[in-house]
Structures are given as C-alpha cells and as structure tokens.
Design an enzyme around this catalytic site. Structure first.
Site, mmCIF file in Angstrom:
data_model
loop_
_atom_site.group_PDB
_atom_site.id
_atom_site.type_symbol
_atom_site.label_atom_id
_atom_site.label_comp_id
_atom_site.label_asym_id
_atom_site.label_seq_id
_atom_site.Cartn_x
_atom_site.Cartn_y
_atom_site.Cartn_z
ATOM 1 N N TYR A 150 0.862 -1.179 0.000
ATOM 2 C CA TYR A 150 0.000 0.000 0.000
ATOM 3 C C TYR A 150 0.897 1.227 0.000
ATOM 4 O O TYR A 150 1.586 1.491 0.982
ATOM 5 C CB TYR A 150 -0.870 -0.043 1.256
ATOM 6 C CG TYR A 150 -1.847 1.097 1.416
ATOM 7 C CD1 TYR A 150 -2.757 1.397 0.416
ATOM 8 C CD2 TYR A 150 -1.876 1.837 2.588
ATOM 9 C CE1 TYR A 150 -3.670 2.430 0.576
ATOM 10 C CE2 TYR A 150 -2.786 2.869 2.763
ATOM 11 C CZ TYR A 150 -3.678 3.155 1.747
ATOM 12 O OH TYR A 150 -4.583 4.175 1.915
ATOM 13 N N TYR A 174 -12.083 -5.015 7.091
ATOM 14 C CA TYR A 174 -10.807 -4.526 7.615
ATOM 15 C C TYR A 174 -10.995 -3.419 8.641
ATOM 16 O O TYR A 174 -10.516 -3.490 9.769
ATOM 17 C CB TYR A 174 -9.935 -3.993 6.464
ATOM 18 C CG TYR A 174 -8.630 -3.427 6.934
ATOM 19 C CD1 TYR A 174 -7.511 -4.241 7.072
ATOM 20 C CD2 TYR A 174 -8.509 -2.085 7.301
ATOM 21 C CE1 TYR A 174 -6.317 -3.729 7.544
ATOM 22 C CE2 TYR A 174 -7.334 -1.575 7.776
ATOM 23 C CZ TYR A 174 -6.230 -2.404 7.893
ATOM 24 O OH TYR A 174 -5.058 -1.895 8.385
ATOM 25 N N HIS A 175 -11.726 -2.390 8.224
ATOM 26 C CA HIS A 175 -11.820 -1.196 9.071
ATOM 27 C C HIS A 175 -12.735 -1.417 10.262
ATOM 28 O O HIS A 175 -12.673 -0.689 11.241
ATOM 29 C CB HIS A 175 -12.281 -0.011 8.243
ATOM 30 C CG HIS A 175 -11.456 0.156 7.008
ATOM 31 N ND1 HIS A 175 -11.704 -0.564 5.864
ATOM 32 C CD2 HIS A 175 -10.356 0.893 6.781
ATOM 33 C CE1 HIS A 175 -10.794 -0.247 4.956
ATOM 34 N NE2 HIS A 175 -9.970 0.619 5.481
ATOM 35 N N LYS A 233 -10.709 17.512 15.613
ATOM 36 C CA LYS A 233 -9.971 16.809 14.564
ATOM 37 C C LYS A 233 -9.803 17.746 13.369
ATOM 38 O O LYS A 233 -10.685 17.851 12.530
ATOM 39 C CB LYS A 233 -10.723 15.543 14.124
ATOM 40 C CG LYS A 233 -10.418 14.343 15.010
ATOM 41 C CD LYS A 233 -10.740 13.024 14.339
ATOM 42 C CE LYS A 233 -9.831 12.665 13.213
ATOM 43 N NZ LYS A 233 -8.439 12.412 13.574
ATOM 44 N N ASP A 242 -8.389 14.046 7.807
ATOM 45 C CA ASP A 242 -8.243 12.695 8.331
ATOM 46 C C ASP A 242 -9.509 12.273 9.069
ATOM 47 O O ASP A 242 -9.990 12.975 9.940
ATOM 48 C CB ASP A 242 -7.012 12.704 9.253
ATOM 49 C CG ASP A 242 -7.041 11.635 10.301
ATOM 50 O OD1 ASP A 242 -7.467 10.521 9.978
ATOM 51 O OD2 ASP A 242 -6.624 11.917 11.434
ATOM 52 N N HIS A 290 -10.008 9.263 10.682
ATOM 53 C CA HIS A 290 -9.858 8.215 11.694
ATOM 54 C C HIS A 290 -10.220 8.802 13.048
ATOM 55 O O HIS A 290 -9.384 9.383 13.727
ATOM 56 C CB HIS A 290 -8.440 7.662 11.699
ATOM 57 C CG HIS A 290 -8.105 6.888 10.468
ATOM 58 N ND1 HIS A 290 -7.668 7.479 9.320
ATOM 59 C CD2 HIS A 290 -8.178 5.561 10.200
ATOM 60 C CE1 HIS A 290 -7.462 6.561 8.395
ATOM 61 N NE2 HIS A 290 -7.773 5.381 8.903
#
Lengths: 672, 349
Positions: free
Chosen positions: A17, A171-172, A540, A544, A546
């Site tokens: 990646y 995955y996440h 934040k 991003d 996350h």
C-alpha cells in the site's frame, strides 16, 4: 525437487500500500517496487483526493500528498502510471467516496492510450458504508453513496468485466474494535445491502445477476490471534457460499467463491520496541494463507514502523520480502488444505458462523445495515467492543509485549539513525501540486469542461448511471474538486452522528475503578478551584477521518467528569479556534493521524492567539514522531500523546495537571 | 487561588453590547463561574447590561421535544432562514450530564448538528451540560440567555430531550416550540403530560414519512385545549422536514408572527418581567437558601420589589444580593465586595 515445484499453487498477488507526495514520486516508487518482485499495485490516495477536494481548497491545506498520492485530474493519473502498461497491471485503489471518479480517470486514461477497458483488471475499494463507521472519508449521505456503488458495479459488469468494482471491507471494522463475529456479520450485511441495491436498480438482467455476485470481493483484516483469524476466514467463505445460493440463487459454485484481499492488522502494531511488529506481521500473514480453501487472493503487509510514521522504501521492501519468503521458500503452497479435518478448527468455525448468523438476523430485523448505522446501533456496538479491548490492555488481561509487559529493552540499532527510522513526505509537494493544478486549468477547453460537468449533474439528478458522464469529465480535464462539488450540489453532504453522543448511554466505565474514582475527584476539585466544571474541546483538524482515537478520549474524559465538546471530523483550524472561544473551554485536544500535525497544529495555535486565547492549553495526540513532538512543544503545545501512551487514565491525570498549571494551581502528579 | 483574573464588568458590558464575540464568550464564562468574587462580578455585569431593552427587544426562542425528533437539524434549518434575513443568532444547546456518582461529565454533541460547514460571524453557539438539574435546563441558562440577548437578535435555547419534566423551558422563552416525531409513542406521552400546555408552535418533523406525520399532526391539533389558551393565538401545527428542507419557510414565519403577536398584545413585557423575577428568586435561593429569601423580605416581597423595577431587575438583584451578603457576613464587613475589580480585559476562565 522439480516435480514438487510444478505442483506448487500460484502465489497470491503481492502488493504494498503506497503513494505519497506527487504522482511523479509515486510512479518512481511503484516501478521500483515492481522491479523488486511485487506483482500488483496498491494505490494510496491523499485525503483531498479521497474526499473530493482540489489541492488548493482551504480544507486541503497541509494534507496534500501526506497519506497518499494527490490525483487532481487525468494528467496526474497519466503520470502515476507512466511506463506502466495498464492492460497488464492489476491495480488496487483504496478509494471510496470518490471511487467512481478515480475509476473514471483510470478508464479515461486507458481510452486515451488506446487500451480496451475490457482488459483492465484491479479493484476499487468503493465500500462507502464502512466509511460511516470507521475511516471517515465519506462525502455524501448513505442513499446517494449506495447509488454511486451501484453505478460503478452496473457499469463495470458490462464494460470492464475483469474489474472488482467494490471491496466490502471488514478490515476497518476490526480497526474500529469489531470482534470476529461482528466483522463477519457487518461485512456480510453490507454485501447484501449492496447486492440488493444493484438488483433494485434494474440495470442488470436477472440472468446476468450471478456475474454481479461473482464480482463482489472483500477486504479483510488479520489480527494476532491467528488461529481464530484463520477460522474467521473459513467462516466467511462458508457463509458467503450459502448466502449467494439461498438469497441470490447463484447456482454455479465458481461464482459463489469468497474472494478477498488482505492488509494485516495495523491496530496491534506498537510504537515501543517496534521491531516486534515484524513477527506480529508474519504471524498475521499466516492467518490468511495457511488454509488453502480460505487463502487470500492478494496480500499487502504493513511496514514494521507504521506506528511511528511514514515507512521508507527499505521498510516496504522488508514487508514484501516476508511475503516472498513464505510463498517461494516454504513448502506452504505444495499442499492441499492443511486444516481440513481438524475438529478444533471445525468447532471454532461453527461457533463463529453461529454467532455471525445471529448478529446478521439481528441487523436484518432492524431493517438492514444502513438503518442500523443510521440508528447508531452499529457504532455503539463497535465503540463498546473497542472499550473492552482498551480496558483489557489497561488491566493487563490482554498482554502486549513491550507495551504493558516486558517493557525493558536494549537500545535498538533500528531506530538509532538520524532519520528517526521514518520517511518524510516532501514538504514542497503541496505547492507543486497546486501549481500543477492551476496550470492544468488554464490549458483546458472551458466549454468542454462546463458541458461535461453539466452532463454529470444531469445524470446525478435523473438517476442515470454517472460513470459514462464521469469518464467524459475525465477526458475533458475536470478536476477532483469539480467532480466532488458537482455531486455535493445534487446529493448534499453527510454530517454524521459522532459515535460519542450515542455512546453516552449505559456505557461501562473504563479502567481501574480506584483510579477512575481518584480522577473524578481531581477533575471535580480542579473545577471547583477554577470556578466551573472542566470543559474540554476535542478537535480533529484536517481531512483525516480516523476518529476512533478522538472518540475514545472524548468518552473517557466524559467518564471522569469533563464536559466535553466534540465537533466530529474535518474541521478547519479556524472552526476549532472559534469553537474553543464560543464554548469557553479549559483545554483544546487535537487528534491528527494523517501526518499533517505540524501544519495543522501551528494553524490552530495561530487562530487561538488571534482570538486572545493563547492562555488555553493545547495538547495533541496521534502518530507523531518524537522529533516533531519536541518541535510542537517549543511551539507551545503542552503535551503530545502517541500510540505508546495507551493508558487513558494516565493521559487524563496529565491533562488535569496541564489545566491546573495553566490556572496557577499545583500539579497533583501521577495516579496511585 | 487561581492566576486567572476577572474582567471589569462594566467594560465587559460595553463590549458585549457592541457585539464583540470575545466579550460574549468571556461574559458567558463569568456567569458560569461559581467562585464568590466571580459571582459579585457576574451580578454587576448583569446589572450593567439590564435595561428597558430586555423587556422589549430581541426574541428568545425555546425548542424542546423528545430525543431523536430532529431538534438540532430543525434549529439548523431555522438558523439558515434567520441568517438569510440578516438577523444574528445566539444558540444555547443543553445536553444531559451523567449522574454525579458517575463523575457528572457530559458529551456536548450539538454543535456538529447545528453548524453549517461555512464560517459565519453572525452565529454563536454555546453548549451546556444540564448538570443534573430537573426541568431539562441548567440554572446557568437563564442569565446566559439574557446576556446573549444583549448581543444577538435571536437567542435559541435547545433543551435536552430526556423526558417529560422539561417544563422549565416555559420560564425562559418568548416563543416555545415543541418538535414531534411522527409515529412515535413519545408524542402521545407528551400529549398526555403537562408539556402540551406550554408550546406556542408545534412542528412535526420528518414529514417526508407522509401519512404517519399527518396523523401525528392531527393528533396534536385535536388535543385538549389548554387551560390558559390565548384566544387570539392559533397554536399552529407545522409539517416540516429538516433533512429535505420542506416546509421550513412557512414554519419559520410562525416565529416572527408569534413575536409580533406578543408585542401587539403587550404580552411580551409581562412575560419577560415574570421570567426574570422567577430567575432572580431561583438564584437567590440557590446562593442563600430559604433563610436568605426570608431575610430579603420573603418570596412575595422580592417579587413585588422586582416588579416595581421591571426594567432593572438585575440591578435590583445585585442590590438584594449585596444586602444579604452584608447580613450574612456582618461580623466581617464586606469591604472587599464593593472593591473595584482590577480591569483585565481577558476573561479566560
């Protein structure tokens, strides 16, 4: 020896990646990686590209080229694949909200190079559903997002038949805290929602529907509990085979195969003693390769130093070599399924399947995955699981070597180098990309651009598939921001539940009871001494998405008695400073994982000063290298927390002390 | 003792009246501050701000309704209309606190639902925790809403939607709006409870649900007429959808219409006088207890006294408070209470 060699199975696709700074720099990296034996490409895009903004948008400031490559228009795509034959490459793109656009640029580029799109193979991640639960790079509300997924599937099944238009991501979910059962259930519910949506669109003849089912692939995580993880993948395959037969009536077993790619777990990678991550990564790779029936089609491994910053080419090479050793040196690929017939494995798989089916039924009874996301149910479950994990780490029930046990270590020669064992994205990349974009805009035919964008808007409004008009946009030289904004105007933008307002009910209190009680006393007494309850802004900045870390801190701070303002993701430094002022907070906490911390924190500090709020202490958390943490401290940041600070109680005690200091009170010191 | 100094209340009042955001923020911090010297300073600030204006101008709007009815998104849609009309808006958004034995903390998540992504200098949002006070509204909301009224054309108070006890909102707003959610048992519960007596305007949100929304609207329209029903106000029930932006303009116009109605019928002055008195009594009781109220002439005496000084109740409040402090602290003459606070412009507490 020769006969054994001939019986070996084909290895999986090996990818890394990667992508950073600019299309040109990333192209060089790709060609180097391919020369080292990598067999596919996995493109990491930067956040402006992922969220549909041009490099010169105010929201993109500090983010261009940071977590991936910036792709603003077709010339960038051309440069990214310079000297790489599109018809022979297998390209995976980690792209979601703007997946239809990146795919349009890729197809447009192929057409311009005279390559038949029918020969293109690869994957667009294009699972926007999980973006609402984790990762956070959504743009549009769930309805239009589902429609974009369906449009890309309907288009590729007809015109780019070797493409995997969507990679349903469990995955996440794991990164957000999901247990194996939750991963199975929510990923499969998402797949059903996507298939149901495509079916309802009516664009595909019923007889051709099995081809749609065949094109659905998955993107899976593998954690350190590798036996259970291996069983999870066998369970995935069994449920998928059954589901595709019973729910979608796909008779051909070949079209019912569970196909998946893997990036092994990044959540469990540690910053202390980072060399231990190497064995973690290798063990996690075993989980997705040991069982032939449930083996990954494509694997990408993280680098050992991902918890510290951006990996260097050598770190990525090391990750690739791990795959090559397993595939070419060991005898793994010479055998059939080595786990078939094991009663232990069979029992564990059965247990997971039963758990998953129960949770699938539960979600379906709530109206399916979209309804369960909108009601906050899924996020609440994930936040709960994540809390349990954190609590287990804090209490020591979940052992992490070098973190909560066996912490003593000799000095590591790996991290001793002058570069801090990480790479830095090119700081000049942002301006370079902006200049390139502005030059591109002057070279286009404006009438063509306007007509192409009008076509896109018309398609979006009428319900016609947006892929054809997006490819016209690509060829006309439309930019990523223009594509994103045109659809924003039609679809609107999604403002999400933050996950924390949902977590407010009956959430168990984290951490050791006595420490929590002590913390509450400290928060309350400090509030009394200052005159009002302690108020914290969790912000934040940047693009991003996350948000898990920010949410954990917000929930924990609430649990120990703070009044917490959390405004969710994607805020400009100006918005954060304004919120700090309007809300009258005692502290601003910033969470940044995209590597843009230097730019963004400086901007926030400047905005605070311009509002006479220089006295409000600022703290930062995220993947921040030690060298940068020192720089931030000299700029005035009062504390920096990184993945090595896993104990939230300790962080909270420190935050209270920072507030005390800034208000003329003595520090209390560490917890008992 | 903390390092942070208190602002000069008279100067702060001037800056608030000029609409300086930093001053509004500092003033709100001061009103929230429970330290003794801050309380003196806050009483002075309110006295400096108070005047005829607080009886006649601006618009205090209360929004209430069950959780999940979409109050915040509706408030967001209304703010857009007010801003388009060039009116400045202050918002006080109240969220629940956890129980005291669980730390008493709070997650304040309303900004994200109310705010548009673009920067707007004419909009000011302060979130508040209800700090476990029954009635759904924290004591601090009263003075804070008055302070905001000195700086903004419209002040919106959005209350925590936790149950059937949020009747306090009636003691704050000029115009109270109840937001109902279609096909929800909550609405029926609310209709049965006292809250139906309070709102001046009803909104049934999520009207894109169609029949269910129309049914809820007709249930509200048919509900028992209230005791103190004003004959000349029609208690409109509006079908709206905040997410689809449907019916918002018509709904929004009801607020202006109600405000004009209150002014025309001369109800506004009496309403605000009553609300301010109620708050002054509540605050005096919180600080000095029942004994304090007795010493100041009893509840009825205080209310009479406040009523006589309707346009200056907060100055009256400051006077009563000083009187009580001197009674309580008569052993130690309260020289320090009248001392001029040093004038540091910055109010970071």
């Amino acid at each position: 020896m020769a006969s054994v060699q001939s019986k070996r199975d084909q290895p999986w696709l090996m990818r890394t990646y990667s992508g950073h700074s600019s299309a040109k720099a990333s192209n060089t990296l790709y060609r180097t990686n391919l020369a080292k034996g990598q067999t596919g490409l996995s493109v990491a895009f930067d956040l402006p590209t992922q969220t549909g903004y041009d490099a010169d948008s105010p929201l993109a400031k500090g983010e261009v080229g940071k977590v991936g490559v910036p792709i603003s228009h077709i010339e960038d795509m051309d440069q990214l694949f310079d000297q790489i034959p599109l018809d022979q490459m297998n390209t995976s793109m980690t792209i979601n909200a703007t997946a239809a656009w990146m795919l349009a640029l890729y197809i447009g580029l192929a057409q311009r190079r005279g390559i038949d799109p029918r020969t293109l193979s690869g994957t667009t991640q294009n699972d926007i559903i999980k973006e609402y639960l984790s990762r956070g790079t959504y743009i549009y509300p769930p309805g239009p997002s589902m429609r974009l997924i369906a449009d890309t599937i309907n288009y590729t099944v007809k015109h780019v038949p070797k493409w995997n238009p969507t990679n349903i991501c469990s995955y996440h979910l794991q990164e957000a805290g999901a247990t194996p059962v939750q991963e199975l259930a929510y990923a499969l519910c998402t797949a059903m929602a996507v298939l149901d949506r495509v079916k309802a669109s009516g664009e595909i003849e019923p007889a051709a529907f099995p081809q749609v089912v065949e094109r659905i692939s998955f993107f899976v995580n593998a954690g350190i509990r590798f036996v259970e993880e291996c069983c999870k993948l066998r369970a995935f395959g069994e449920i998928w085979e059954d589901l595709t037969l019973t729910r979608y009536k796909v008779e051909d077993p070949k079209l019912r195969r569970f196909r998946y790619g893997v990036q092994v777990n990044s959540l469990g990678l540690t910053e202390p003693q980072p060399e231990n991550n190497v064995q973690r990564i290798v063990l996690e790779m075993l989980a997705v390769t040991l069982s032939k029936r449930a083996r990954a089609r494509a694997i990408q491994l993280p680098a050992w130093n991902e918890a510290m910053g951006l990996p260097r080419p050598w770190d990525q090479q090391w990750a690739l070599r791990m795959q090559q050793v397993l595939a070419f040196e060991t005898d793994l690929l010479e055998y059939g399924d080595i786990l078939d017939g094991s009663p232990v494995i069979a029992a564990k798989v059965k247990e997971l399947i039963e758990g998953a089916r129960k949770e699938i039924d539960n979600v379906e009874s709530q109206g399916g995955i979209i309804a369960a996301i909108e009601s906050g149910y899924i996020k609440r479950e994930l936040v709960g699981s994540h809390m349990n994990r954190l609590r287990a780490i804090e209490s020591g029930d979940l052992k992490i070597i070098g973190v909560n046990c066996f912490q003593e270590t000799a000095e590591s020669p790996l991290t001793a180098g002058s570069d801090g064992a990480i790479m830095k994205a090119d700081p000049a990349a942002e301006q370079g990309q902006i200049d390139r974009l502005r030059a591109h805009r002057t070279k286009r035919n404006d009438a063509d651009v306007r007509a192409a964008l009008q076509g896109l808007v018309d398609a979006a409004k009428s319900g016609e598939n947006v892929m054809a008009s997006s490819i016209r946009c690509a060829l006309a030289g439309v930019s990523t921001g223009e594509w994103g904004d045109s659809l924003r105007a039609v679809f609107g933008e999604f403002r999400p539940p933050t996950g924390i307002d949902i977590a407010i009910d009956n959430r168990e209190v984290l951490g050791k009871k006595d420490q929590v009680t002590e913390l509450r006393e400290r928060v309350a007494s400090t509030g009394s001494a200052i005159g009002r309850p302690l108020k914290l802004l969790v912000g934040k900045p940047g693009l991003d998405g996350h948000s898990n870390g920010a949410e954990q801190v917000a929930v924990k701070a609430r649990d120990v008695g703070f009044e917490v303002v959390y405004d969710g993701i994607r805020l400009t430094p100006q918005q954060i400073a304004q919120a700090a002022q309007e809300e009258g907070v005692h502290m601003v906490g910033l969470s940044i994982l995209s590597g843009s911390h230097m730019d963004l924190v400086q901007s926030v500090l400047q905005e605070l000063r311009s509002r006479d709020l220089a006295g409000v202490p600022v703290i930062a958390g995220g993947i921040i290298p030690a060298e940068d943490a020192e720089k931030l401290a000299t700029l005035g940041v009062r504390a920096v927390y990184t993945p090595k600070d896993f104990n939230l109680n300790t962080i909270m005690a420190d935050m209270v002390d920072v507030i005390r200091e800034c208000n003329g009170l003595n520090r209390i010191g560490s917890l008992h | 003792m903390t390092r942070t100094s208190l602002p000069d209340p008279d100067q702060l009042a001037v800056r608030i009246l000029r609409g300086e955001r930093a001053a509004v923020a500092g003033g709100l911090n001061l009103l929230d501050n429970k330290l003794a010297e801050a309380r003196n300073c806050a009483a002075r600030l309110l006295a400096s701000l108070s005047g005829e204006r607080w009886l006649n101008e601006g618009h205090l709007v209360g929004i209430t309704g069950p959780p999940g009815a979409g109050k915040s998104s509706l408030v967001c849609a209304m703010i857009r209309e007010w801003r388009l009309a060039g009116r400045s808006v202050g918002v006080l958004a109240v969220d629940p606190s956890s129980r005291p034995e669980l730390g008493g903390g709070a997650l304040l998540g309303d900004r994200i639902r109310i705010k548009n992504s673009s920067q707007d200098e004419g909009l000011f949002i302060r979130s508040l925790a209800n700090r476990n006070q029954l009635g759904g509204v924290a004591t601090e909301v009263w003075p804070m809403s008055w302070l905001m009224l000195a700086s903004f054309d419209i002040v919106v108070i959005e209350t925590v939607g936790v149950g059937q006890t949020e009747i306090d909102i009636a003691d704050i707003g000029d115009t109270v709006c109840y937001v109902a959610q279609p096909a929800s048992g909550d609405t029926i519960q609310y209709l049965k409870s006292g809250i139906i007596e309070i709102p001046d305007i009803f909104a049934v949100n999520k009207c894109d649900l169609g029949a269910a929304a129309r049914k809820t609207a007709s249930e509200i329209s048919r509900s028992a007429p209230r005791q103190d029903r004003r004959e000349d106000w029609d208690y409109p029930v509006c079908l709206v959808s905040a997410t689809m932006n449907a019916g918002i303009r018509e709904f929004h116009e009801q607020f202006d219409r109600h405000r004009k109605y209150l002014a025309r019928t001369d109800l506004l002055r009496g309403l605000r006088t009553r609300h301010q008195s109620a708050w002054v009594v509540r605050l005096l009781k919180e600080e000095f207890g029942t004994l304090g109220l007795e010493l100041a002439g009893g509840r009825a005496g205080i209310e009479r006294c406040l009523g006589d000084n309707a346009s200056n109740q907060f100055a009256e409040y400051e006077r009563i408070r000083k009187h009580l402090l001197s009674r309580f602290m008569s052993v130690n003459p309260p020289s320090s209470l009248t001392r001029k606070e040093h004038s540091d412009e910055q109010a970071t507490v």
